[in-house]
Design a protein around this motif. Structure first.
Motif, PDB file in Angstrom:
ATOM      1  N   ALA A   1      49.101 -10.522 -75.735  1.00 36.99           N
ATOM      2  CA  ALA A   1      49.530 -11.915 -75.545  1.00 36.99           C
ATOM      3  C   ALA A   1      50.736 -12.268 -76.407  1.00 36.99           C
ATOM      4  CB  ALA A   1      48.365 -12.857 -75.839  1.00 36.99           C
ATOM      5  N   MET A   2      50.714 -11.868 -77.679  1.00 34.34           N
ATOM      6  CA  MET A   2      51.828 -12.213 -78.572  1.00 34.34           C
ATOM      7  C   MET A   2      53.105 -11.484 -78.173  1.00 34.34           C
ATOM      8  SD  MET A   2      50.174 -12.563 -82.385  1.00 34.34           S
ATOM      9  CE  MET A   2      49.579 -10.876 -82.439  1.00 34.34           C
ATOM     10  N   GLU A   3      52.978 -10.207 -77.807  1.00 29.58           N
ATOM     11  CA  GLU A   3      54.163  -9.457 -77.405  1.00 29.58           C
ATOM     12  C   GLU A   3      54.710  -9.979 -76.076  1.00 29.58           C
ATOM     13  OE1 GLU A   3      55.821  -6.501 -79.106  1.00 29.58           O
ATOM     14  OE2 GLU A   3      54.975  -7.984 -80.481  1.00 29.58           O
ATOM     15  N   CYS A   4      53.824 -10.333 -75.172  1.00 28.33           N
ATOM     16  CA  CYS A   4      54.250 -10.903 -73.896  1.00 28.33           C
ATOM     17  C   CYS A   4      55.021 -12.201 -74.124  1.00 28.33           C
ATOM     18  CB  CYS A   4      53.036 -11.149 -73.011  1.00 28.33           C
ATOM     19  SG  CYS A   4      53.406 -11.921 -71.422  1.00 28.33           S
ATOM     20  N   LYS A   5      54.522 -13.043 -75.022  1.00 33.60           N
ATOM     21  CA  LYS A   5      55.183 -14.309 -75.325  1.00 33.60           C
ATOM     22  C   LYS A   5      56.568 -14.073 -75.913  1.00 33.60           C
ATOM     23  CE  LYS A   5      54.494 -18.628 -77.884  1.00 33.60           C
ATOM     24  NZ  LYS A   5      53.569 -19.390 -78.783  1.00 33.60           N
ATOM     25  N   ARG A   6      56.682 -13.067 -76.793  1.00 30.90           N
ATOM     26  CA  ARG A   6      57.990 -12.766 -77.392  1.00 30.90           C
ATOM     27  C   ARG A   6      58.994 -12.331 -76.331  1.00 30.90           C
ATOM     28  NH1 ARG A   6      60.759  -8.564 -78.420  1.00 30.90           N
ATOM     29  NH2 ARG A   6      59.087  -7.108 -77.891  1.00 30.90           N
ATOM     30  N   VAL A   7      58.580 -11.443 -75.442  1.00 28.46           N
ATOM     31  CA  VAL A   7      59.475 -10.949 -74.390  1.00 28.46           C
ATOM     32  C   VAL A   7      59.920 -12.090 -73.482  1.00 28.46           C
ATOM     33  CG1 VAL A   7      59.590  -9.494 -72.327  1.00 28.46           C
ATOM     34  CG2 VAL A   7      58.559  -8.598 -74.428  1.00 28.46           C
ATOM     35  N   GLU A   8      58.982 -12.923 -73.078  1.00 35.58           N
ATOM     36  CA  GLU A   8      59.306 -14.012 -72.160  1.00 35.58           C
ATOM     37  C   GLU A   8      60.154 -15.086 -72.829  1.00 35.58           C
ATOM     38  OE1 GLU A   8      55.473 -13.744 -69.137  1.00 35.58           O
ATOM     39  OE2 GLU A   8      55.423 -15.190 -70.807  1.00 35.58           O
ATOM     40  N   SER A   9      60.014 -15.240 -74.142  1.00 35.64           N
ATOM     41  CA  SER A   9      60.775 -16.279 -74.854  1.00 35.64           C
ATOM     42  C   SER A   9      62.261 -15.981 -74.912  1.00 35.64           C
ATOM     43  CB  SER A   9      60.219 -16.449 -76.275  1.00 35.64           C
ATOM     44  OG  SER A   9      60.534 -15.322 -77.086  1.00 35.64           O
ATOM     45  N   ILE A  10      62.634 -14.721 -74.705  1.00 37.01           N
ATOM     46  CA  ILE A  10      64.059 -14.367 -74.726  1.00 37.01           C
ATOM     47  C   ILE A  10      64.567 -13.966 -73.338  1.00 37.01           C
ATOM     48  CG2 ILE A  10      64.153 -13.736 -77.166  1.00 37.01           C
ATOM     49  CD1 ILE A  10      63.771 -10.849 -76.409  1.00 37.01           C
ATOM     50  N   GLY A  11      63.829 -14.401 -72.322  1.00 38.23           N
ATOM     51  CA  GLY A  11      64.317 -14.240 -70.968  1.00 38.23           C
ATOM     52  C   GLY A  11      63.797 -13.053 -70.198  1.00 38.23           C
ATOM     53  N   GLY A  12      62.889 -12.290 -70.783  1.00 40.12           N
ATOM     54  CA  GLY A  12      62.337 -11.145 -70.087  1.00 40.12           C
ATOM     55  C   GLY A  12      61.165 -11.532 -69.200  1.00 40.12           C
ATOM     56  N   LEU A  13      60.768 -10.608 -68.360  1.00 41.59           N
ATOM     57  CA  LEU A  13      59.624 -10.811 -67.484  1.00 41.59           C
ATOM     58  C   LEU A  13      58.559  -9.765 -67.788  1.00 41.59           C
ATOM     59  CD1 LEU A  13      61.421 -11.385 -64.052  1.00 41.59           C
ATOM     60  CD2 LEU A  13      60.433 -13.145 -65.543  1.00 41.59           C
ATOM     61  N   VAL A  14      57.316 -10.166 -67.717  1.00 44.24           N
ATOM     62  CA  VAL A  14      56.213  -9.220 -67.816  1.00 44.24           C
ATOM     63  C   VAL A  14      55.511  -9.217 -66.473  1.00 44.24           C
ATOM     64  CG1 VAL A  14      54.035  -8.648 -68.923  1.00 44.24           C
ATOM     65  CG2 VAL A  14      55.944  -9.500 -70.303  1.00 44.24           C
ATOM     66  N   ILE A  15      55.653  -8.108 -65.760  1.00 41.83           N
ATOM     67  CA  ILE A  15      55.089  -7.971 -64.425  1.00 41.83           C
ATOM     68  C   ILE A  15      54.100  -6.818 -64.428  1.00 41.83           C
ATOM     69  CG2 ILE A  15      55.618  -7.585 -61.985  1.00 41.83           C
ATOM     70  CD1 ILE A  15      58.494  -8.531 -62.620  1.00 41.83           C
ATOM     71  N   LYS A  16      52.863  -7.105 -64.086  1.00 43.81           N
ATOM     72  CA  LYS A  16      51.805  -6.104 -64.079  1.00 43.81           C
ATOM     73  C   LYS A  16      51.734  -5.355 -65.412  1.00 43.81           C
ATOM     74  CE  LYS A  16      51.799  -5.418 -59.075  1.00 43.81           C
ATOM     75  NZ  LYS A  16      51.927  -4.445 -57.960  1.00 43.81           N
ATOM     76  N   ASN A  17      51.796  -6.143 -66.497  1.00 43.87           N
ATOM     77  CA  ASN A  17      51.683  -5.626 -67.870  1.00 43.87           C
ATOM     78  C   ASN A  17      52.792  -4.650 -68.222  1.00 43.87           C
ATOM     79  OD1 ASN A  17      49.381  -7.139 -68.473  1.00 43.87           O
ATOM     80  ND2 ASN A  17      48.016  -5.563 -67.673  1.00 43.87           N
ATOM     81  N   ARG A  18      53.970  -4.857 -67.655  1.00 43.90           N
ATOM     82  CA  ARG A  18      55.132  -4.032 -67.977  1.00 43.90           C
ATOM     83  C   ARG A  18      56.362  -4.915 -68.163  1.00 43.90           C
ATOM     84  NH1 ARG A  18      54.836   1.533 -67.159  1.00 43.90           N
ATOM     85  NH2 ARG A  18      52.760   2.225 -66.479  1.00 43.90           N
ATOM     86  N   VAL A  19      57.205  -4.548 -69.131  1.00 45.59           N
ATOM     87  CA  VAL A  19      58.427  -5.297 -69.384  1.00 45.59           C
ATOM     88  C   VAL A  19      59.360  -5.123 -68.193  1.00 45.59           C
ATOM     89  CG1 VAL A  19      60.423  -5.589 -70.897  1.00 45.59           C
ATOM     90  CG2 VAL A  19      58.187  -4.968 -71.871  1.00 45.59           C
ATOM     91  N   ASN A  20      59.725  -6.243 -67.582  1.00 43.55           N
ATOM     92  CA  ASN A  20      60.535  -6.243 -66.361  1.00 43.55           C
ATOM     93  C   ASN A  20      59.942  -5.325 -65.291  1.00 43.55           C
ATOM     94  OD1 ASN A  20      62.264  -8.076 -67.489  1.00 43.55           O
ATOM     95  ND2 ASN A  20      63.946  -6.648 -67.811  1.00 43.55           N
ATOM     96  N   GLY A  21      58.623  -5.196 -65.331  1.00 39.58           N
ATOM     97  CA  GLY A  21      57.919  -4.404 -64.331  1.00 39.58           C
ATOM     98  C   GLY A  21      58.042  -2.904 -64.491  1.00 39.58           C
TER      99      GLY A  21
END
Length: 300
Positions: free
Chosen positions: A181-201
């Protein structure tokens, strides 16, 4: 008791892929190390894990450096770290003997990340699990016995370091995954996407060394720890996710104890890999076992 699986080839040694380093000090060590690896050819065409062990690290008696790098999208990043990261860390330690090793880890991981992304071809990256074992004299000590055996650890990605302390598995690392959850929030906060538990899919880990394709979404700042080892500490496992995908921390530690492998780290590392293969691991496997003797303060 956990059943030891039938004998299978657990160790695939290669001078190119597995790196063992040391120096010229010829005194007896108070720790024992066992390291094994397996490409897992049923599922993997290439071996992208690299391990490094430096005895008497930094030319200091009974110090040690232990690391496993799990590569992806090629072996270039993991191979660079296996050959060079310990030198980067050692140089920074010698430049300032009073610096906190955890700060040095953080700086060194970022330096390695920049070097790999700037100078290596391709877009490879690697997870990292790194330990430094060393002796430190207590500030208020004036006799030779008041030395502590200190363990410093750092990791990015999902390779783990697990310490068996007083029969309880203690994880010294943090799984940097897009499912966190924390890592997902960090990635999304700088414009990234988490798709199916992967960074930018695409990438399951959120921290690594290399991976320039992901720019600032996947960072190289490690999770670090500092811990004093005592007589309650039985052994330590360093391993890539090929082991942890099929075994829990406590399960892996109990496997060693229940099968009476607490005096033979090499055999323990081999049998852990065999057991992981039997359980259906679908990844490269590298396991390092570290057994330590009690410190002088524990034997007085």
């Amino acid at each position: 008791m956990t059943t030891i699986p039938p004998s299978t080839p657990a160790v695939e040694r290669s001078n190119q892929e597995n790196i063992l380093n040391g120096n010229d000090i010829d005194d007896e060590l108070t720790y024992n190390v066992g390291i094994s690896s397996n490409k897992n050819s049923k599922y993997r065409k290439k071996m992208e894990d690299i391990h490094t062990f430096v005895e008497n690290f930094n030319n200091k008696l009974d110090w040690g450096y232990f690391a496993i790098f799990d590569g992806h999208a090629g072996i270039e990043a993991s191979k660079w770290c296996g050959k060079n990261l310990h030198d980067v860390i050692e140089n920074k330690m010698n430049a300032d003997n009073n610096r906190d090793i955890r700060e040095i880890f953080n700086e060194s991981f970022q330096e390695a990340d920049k070097e790999i992304n700037a100078n290596l071809s391709g877009h490879s990256g690697c997870t990292a699990a790194v330990c430094i074992l060393r002796w430190e004299q207590q500030d208020d000590s004036d006799d030779g016995l008041d030395h502590s055996r200190m363990l410093y650890t750092a990791n990015v990605g999902d390779s783990r370091i697990v310490l068996m302390r007083d029969s309880v598995a203690l994880r010294l690392t943090y799984d940097h995954k897009a499912s966190d959850a924390m890592e997902c929030k960090r990635v999304e906060s700088i414009g990234g996407l988490v798709i199916k538990n992967r960074v930018n899919g695409m990438l399951a880990v959120t921290r690594s060394i290399g991976d320039k394709f992901f720019d600032s979404l996947v960072i190289s700042n490690p999770f670090t720890t500092k811990i004093e080892l005592t007589s309650k500490d039985e052994f330590m496992i360093i391993a890539c996710d090929g082991l942890w995908d099929v075994m829990e921390d406590q399960e892996a530690c109990d496997f060693i104890v229940e099968n009476e492998l607490t005096t033979d780290p090499q055999m323990a590392s081999e049998l852990l890999i065999e057991h992981a293969l039997k359980l259906g691991s679908a990844d490269n496997l590298t396991v390092c076992l570290l057994y330590t003797s009690p410190s002088p303060r524990d034997t007085r």
